[in-house]
Design a protein around this motif. Sequence first.
Motif, PDB file in Angstrom:
ATOM      1  N   MET A  32     -52.434 -48.859  17.341  1.00  0.00           N
ATOM      2  CA  MET A  32     -52.339 -47.705  18.241  1.00  0.00           C
ATOM      3  C   MET A  32     -53.556 -47.624  19.152  1.00  0.00           C
ATOM      4  O   MET A  32     -53.443 -47.337  20.348  1.00  0.00           O
ATOM      5  CB  MET A  32     -52.202 -46.406  17.432  1.00  0.00           C
ATOM      6  CG  MET A  32     -50.855 -46.228  16.765  1.00  0.00           C
ATOM      7  SD  MET A  32     -50.755 -44.643  15.881  1.00  0.00           S
ATOM      8  CE  MET A  32     -49.067 -44.713  15.262  1.00  0.00           C
ATOM      9  N   ARG A  33     -54.711 -47.872  18.590  1.00  0.00           N
ATOM     10  CA  ARG A  33     -55.940 -47.778  19.393  1.00  0.00           C
ATOM     11  C   ARG A  33     -56.002 -48.870  20.454  1.00  0.00           C
ATOM     12  O   ARG A  33     -56.329 -48.597  21.610  1.00  0.00           O
ATOM     13  CB  ARG A  33     -57.148 -47.836  18.462  1.00  0.00           C
ATOM     14  CG  ARG A  33     -57.371 -46.543  17.696  1.00  0.00           C
ATOM     15  CD  ARG A  33     -58.450 -46.659  16.644  1.00  0.00           C
ATOM     16  NE  ARG A  33     -58.699 -45.364  16.004  1.00  0.00           N
ATOM     17  CZ  ARG A  33     -59.371 -45.207  14.872  1.00  0.00           C
ATOM     18  NH1 ARG A  33     -59.874 -46.279  14.235  1.00  0.00           N
ATOM     19  NH2 ARG A  33     -59.542 -44.002  14.364  1.00  0.00           N
ATOM     20  N   VAL A  34     -55.706 -50.096  20.068  1.00  0.00           N
ATOM     21  CA  VAL A  34     -55.809 -51.179  21.056  1.00  0.00           C
ATOM     22  C   VAL A  34     -54.714 -51.071  22.111  1.00  0.00           C
ATOM     23  O   VAL A  34     -54.828 -51.651  23.197  1.00  0.00           O
ATOM     24  CB  VAL A  34     -55.782 -52.569  20.393  1.00  0.00           C
ATOM     25  CG1 VAL A  34     -56.975 -52.739  19.464  1.00  0.00           C
ATOM     26  CG2 VAL A  34     -54.471 -52.828  19.667  1.00  0.00           C
ATOM     27  N   GLN A  54     -50.344 -45.816  23.029  1.00  0.00           N
ATOM     28  CA  GLN A  54     -49.014 -45.878  23.627  1.00  0.00           C
ATOM     29  C   GLN A  54     -48.089 -46.787  22.815  1.00  0.00           C
ATOM     30  O   GLN A  54     -47.152 -47.377  23.340  1.00  0.00           O
ATOM     31  CB  GLN A  54     -49.111 -46.378  25.079  1.00  0.00           C
ATOM     32  CG  GLN A  54     -49.894 -45.430  25.974  1.00  0.00           C
ATOM     33  CD  GLN A  54     -50.039 -45.958  27.389  1.00  0.00           C
ATOM     34  OE1 GLN A  54     -49.286 -46.836  27.810  1.00  0.00           O
ATOM     35  NE2 GLN A  54     -51.006 -45.445  28.121  1.00  0.00           N
ATOM     36  N   LEU A  55     -48.354 -46.893  21.526  1.00  0.00           N
ATOM     37  CA  LEU A  55     -47.518 -47.719  20.660  1.00  0.00           C
ATOM     38  C   LEU A  55     -46.159 -47.043  20.483  1.00  0.00           C
ATOM     39  O   LEU A  55     -46.083 -45.881  20.116  1.00  0.00           O
ATOM     40  CB  LEU A  55     -48.181 -47.905  19.291  1.00  0.00           C
ATOM     41  CG  LEU A  55     -47.584 -48.994  18.402  1.00  0.00           C
ATOM     42  CD1 LEU A  55     -47.880 -50.373  18.978  1.00  0.00           C
ATOM     43  CD2 LEU A  55     -48.138 -48.895  16.980  1.00  0.00           C
ATOM     44  N   THR A  56     -45.089 -47.752  20.777  1.00  0.00           N
ATOM     45  CA  THR A  56     -43.754 -47.165  20.717  1.00  0.00           C
ATOM     46  C   THR A  56     -43.206 -47.171  19.295  1.00  0.00           C
ATOM     47  O   THR A  56     -43.677 -47.916  18.420  1.00  0.00           O
ATOM     48  CB  THR A  56     -42.779 -47.953  21.606  1.00  0.00           C
ATOM     49  OG1 THR A  56     -42.673 -49.298  21.095  1.00  0.00           O
ATOM     50  CG2 THR A  56     -43.242 -47.981  23.055  1.00  0.00           C
ATOM     51  N   PRO A  72     -59.186 -35.807   9.728  1.00  0.00           N
ATOM     52  CA  PRO A  72     -58.178 -36.274  10.676  1.00  0.00           C
ATOM     53  C   PRO A  72     -58.654 -37.396  11.576  1.00  0.00           C
ATOM     54  O   PRO A  72     -59.829 -37.533  11.875  1.00  0.00           O
ATOM     55  CB  PRO A  72     -57.865 -35.012  11.491  1.00  0.00           C
ATOM     56  CG  PRO A  72     -59.124 -34.210  11.428  1.00  0.00           C
ATOM     57  CD  PRO A  72     -59.681 -34.457  10.065  1.00  0.00           C
ATOM     58  N   TYR A  73     -57.682 -38.197  12.025  1.00  0.00           N
ATOM     59  CA  TYR A  73     -57.947 -39.175  13.068  1.00  0.00           C
ATOM     60  C   TYR A  73     -58.075 -38.450  14.411  1.00  0.00           C
ATOM     61  O   TYR A  73     -57.815 -37.252  14.519  1.00  0.00           O
ATOM     62  CB  TYR A  73     -56.804 -40.190  13.149  1.00  0.00           C
ATOM     63  CG  TYR A  73     -56.762 -41.171  12.009  1.00  0.00           C
ATOM     64  CD1 TYR A  73     -57.733 -42.159  11.873  1.00  0.00           C
ATOM     65  CD2 TYR A  73     -55.730 -41.142  11.065  1.00  0.00           C
ATOM     66  CE1 TYR A  73     -57.703 -43.077  10.834  1.00  0.00           C
ATOM     67  CE2 TYR A  73     -55.685 -42.056  10.025  1.00  0.00           C
ATOM     68  CZ  TYR A  73     -56.674 -43.019   9.905  1.00  0.00           C
ATOM     69  OH  TYR A  73     -56.643 -43.928   8.879  1.00  0.00           O
ATOM     70  N   GLU A  74     -58.447 -39.207  15.434  1.00  0.00           N
ATOM     71  CA  GLU A  74     -58.629 -38.601  16.754  1.00  0.00           C
ATOM     72  C   GLU A  74     -57.317 -38.018  17.281  1.00  0.00           C
ATOM     73  O   GLU A  74     -56.225 -38.454  16.921  1.00  0.00           O
ATOM     74  CB  GLU A  74     -59.201 -39.621  17.746  1.00  0.00           C
ATOM     75  CG  GLU A  74     -58.311 -40.802  18.047  1.00  0.00           C
ATOM     76  CD  GLU A  74     -58.519 -41.981  17.105  1.00  0.00           C
ATOM     77  OE1 GLU A  74     -58.215 -43.120  17.510  1.00  0.00           O
ATOM     78  OE2 GLU A  74     -58.976 -41.758  15.954  1.00  0.00           O
ATOM     79  N   PHE A  75     -57.425 -37.033  18.149  1.00  0.00           N
ATOM     80  CA  PHE A  75     -56.277 -36.287  18.659  1.00  0.00           C
ATOM     81  C   PHE A  75     -55.265 -37.203  19.332  1.00  0.00           C
ATOM     82  O   PHE A  75     -54.056 -37.075  19.129  1.00  0.00           O
ATOM     83  CB  PHE A  75     -56.767 -35.219  19.649  1.00  0.00           C
ATOM     84  CG  PHE A  75     -55.668 -34.370  20.227  1.00  0.00           C
ATOM     85  CD1 PHE A  75     -55.031 -33.411  19.452  1.00  0.00           C
ATOM     86  CD2 PHE A  75     -55.282 -34.527  21.545  1.00  0.00           C
ATOM     87  CE1 PHE A  75     -54.018 -32.633  19.974  1.00  0.00           C
ATOM     88  CE2 PHE A  75     -54.267 -33.750  22.085  1.00  0.00           C
ATOM     89  CZ  PHE A  75     -53.636 -32.801  21.296  1.00  0.00           C
ATOM     90  N   GLU A  76     -55.745 -38.148  20.144  1.00  0.00           N
ATOM     91  CA  GLU A  76     -54.839 -39.048  20.860  1.00  0.00           C
ATOM     92  C   GLU A  76     -53.966 -39.850  19.897  1.00  0.00           C
ATOM     93  O   GLU A  76     -52.781 -40.082  20.156  1.00  0.00           O
ATOM     94  CB  GLU A  76     -55.623 -40.011  21.754  1.00  0.00           C
ATOM     95  CG  GLU A  76     -56.388 -39.344  22.875  1.00  0.00           C
ATOM     96  CD  GLU A  76     -57.769 -38.872  22.451  1.00  0.00           C
ATOM     97  OE1 GLU A  76     -58.570 -38.515  23.330  1.00  0.00           O
ATOM     98  OE2 GLU A  76     -58.054 -38.866  21.228  1.00  0.00           O
ATOM     99  N   LEU A 123     -51.514 -34.787  28.034  1.00  0.00           N
ATOM    100  CA  LEU A 123     -51.349 -35.293  26.677  1.00  0.00           C
ATOM    101  C   LEU A 123     -50.826 -34.206  25.746  1.00  0.00           C
ATOM    102  O   LEU A 123     -49.896 -34.434  24.957  1.00  0.00           O
ATOM    103  CB  LEU A 123     -52.681 -35.846  26.156  1.00  0.00           C
ATOM    104  CG  LEU A 123     -52.649 -36.403  24.731  1.00  0.00           C
ATOM    105  CD1 LEU A 123     -51.676 -37.577  24.632  1.00  0.00           C
ATOM    106  CD2 LEU A 123     -54.051 -36.827  24.290  1.00  0.00           C
ATOM    107  N   VAL A 124     -51.408 -33.011  25.837  1.00  0.00           N
ATOM    108  CA  VAL A 124     -50.958 -31.897  25.000  1.00  0.00           C
ATOM    109  C   VAL A 124     -49.523 -31.523  25.374  1.00  0.00           C
ATOM    110  O   VAL A 124     -48.696 -31.220  24.511  1.00  0.00           O
ATOM    111  CB  VAL A 124     -51.899 -30.690  25.156  1.00  0.00           C
ATOM    112  CG1 VAL A 124     -51.343 -29.463  24.432  1.00  0.00           C
ATOM    113  CG2 VAL A 124     -53.281 -31.026  24.609  1.00  0.00           C
ATOM    114  N   GLN A 125     -49.237 -31.544  26.669  1.00  0.00           N
ATOM    115  CA  GLN A 125     -47.900 -31.199  27.138  1.00  0.00           C
ATOM    116  C   GLN A 125     -46.858 -32.144  26.535  1.00  0.00           C
ATOM    117  O   GLN A 125     -45.819 -31.703  26.025  1.00  0.00           O
ATOM    118  CB  GLN A 125     -47.868 -31.277  28.667  1.00  0.00           C
ATOM    119  CG  GLN A 125     -46.661 -30.608  29.306  1.00  0.00           C
ATOM    120  CD  GLN A 125     -46.839 -30.469  30.821  1.00  0.00           C
ATOM    121  OE1 GLN A 125     -47.907 -30.747  31.367  1.00  0.00           O
ATOM    122  NE2 GLN A 125     -45.799 -30.036  31.497  1.00  0.00           N
TER     123      GLN A 125
END
Length: 598
Positions: free
Chosen positions: A133-135, A139-141, A169-173, A243-245
Amino acid sequence: MAALAAIDAYVQSGAPIDDPRLDQWVQMSDISNAGGFFAGDAVTVAEMTRRVTSTIVTKYLNSEDTKEVPLRRKTKFCLLLNNFALYKPVRQVVFESLEAMTSIFEKSIKDEGTMPFDSELGRMSEHVLVLLMRVMDYQLTASAVHEFAEHNTQFAIQLLLAILLKEPPYEFELRCNCISGLLGFTQPQAFFGAGEKIEEHSCTNFTEKVDFMLSLMLRLQAVQVVSDVLGDAIAATDDVTPLVQHAVNNTMRTIMNIFKFCSKEATQWRQHILLSTTFLDGTVMMYVQSLAATLHVAITANPPRVAGELLHSLNLSFIFGAFATYNMEEASEEVRIFCTFFHDLFQLSIRPVVTDARLSGQVMVMYTNLLHFMCNVDAMADTDFPMDDLLPELTSSALRATVDAFIRKEVGGCGLPFTQAWYQQFRRNTADTLLAQDSSTYQFINKSFTDVLAQLSAKQVPVVAPKQPTTRLLGEMPTLKPEKKNKISIAKAAAPIQHKIKPGAKADNVEGVDPDLLCALTGRVMKNPVSSPYGQTYEREAIMTWLEQNGSVCPITGKPLTAAQLRPNEAVASKMLQQMVRQTMATQSAADDDMYNF
């Protein structure tokens, strides 16, 4: 010497890397130390990262020698790579190094999954999915997650929820990426290819996966965790970020998809969302208030600058609100005090956007779904009944005047064809529509429309109700936020809410749905159909409520009828699910088919 340079030098020396040294590297590379750890010019840092990560992958993660590189040490190497991937300037370099992974490492992930859980390190599969996900810049589907889990849907869902609910928790993104992944697994596109024949066994298999997700999310109280995360993000800023949206929209869609495609506990799921979590009356209400304020600025600008995504998000929120409060009279009144936008949005003039056909259509759909939400909350059910914290503008008489004035002046003022289009949209009934057409609010709004249409048809000027003096917009006031301690347990939330079924109350014909799939009592699409000995088929919940409220009598024939005489209608249930899957796939908006979906 910078920390990365020291690691690079040691790795290139070929000296063995034991656990204590690896533990030290993991600690040194924590993102909080990134400034010092990745010191140096960008090109040099990238080259050092490339050498280190390439060696880790080829020499250690791809190693078959479990004595030299035991599985536990491979997990630690994954943690080190994850720390590197958190530093955005070297993320692409890490991604390129991962391409050298072989089936040997894939086997290591499987082997580690059979071992007792290591509470200190966690599962290697989780760390690798986080790394991917990070790399991929979050935007991992869902399809990629499915492939990573070797098409084991339940395992993929468990992984996403484990990452989403991780503490600390992991980062918000990354958590937002998990939310979009979960949405993917609730969509038929995850299981049926374009043009593929939708058969009974495949639909049943899809439903079982959705049922699994429902049960797991209830057990883990996942919706409340997501609500807290997104609610805090909304409260932390004046403007809702894209992102929140996306994350809030995807959460709403996931919840509604689970309801739509599950085969059990459908109503209990809706009750859980409304009664056990603060997602609707907390997170979504704050979200809508922020979006409504943005819309006010955009629509009053000269010229208006209203983004389609803004209208889409508001529209989705109102559909979700109607979904969560439908036939929940005992609970939905409490939502009313948080719906300040009921007042604010009807203070806006829609005239600035009616000349733009695209915007005009989007505004019409948004406002009619807002009206549907109001009908389900039944905000005008009583005449100014006393309620703590209820603002004067939200009392029954005030809201009646506000809505009536809007329909007469803003809608009716645009002419007969315009008003007819709005009225048709308000009356539109699809398979997904959950609308209390027997509510006093619905009847009031319906009469406002018909009165205006009658006046326009007679070529009379619509009588404009006196508009209430606007001294304030409620969205400018401090936001009320429900406390979790006031919510009830999941078990209590599952207790049936007894909606009063009124004799003769039945929804209009549902657009595009076979009449055989509609409940003979409510006119709604059934989820759990049962048949009576007299030939009618009902939604189990509806007919059971009818029998409890009216005694052992058939609502259609008037003949004696008991619960024991009802039989499950599996043929109708199967046909219903297949049609819902086909219809959903056929109407999937191209705009929704983005990286956040499957």
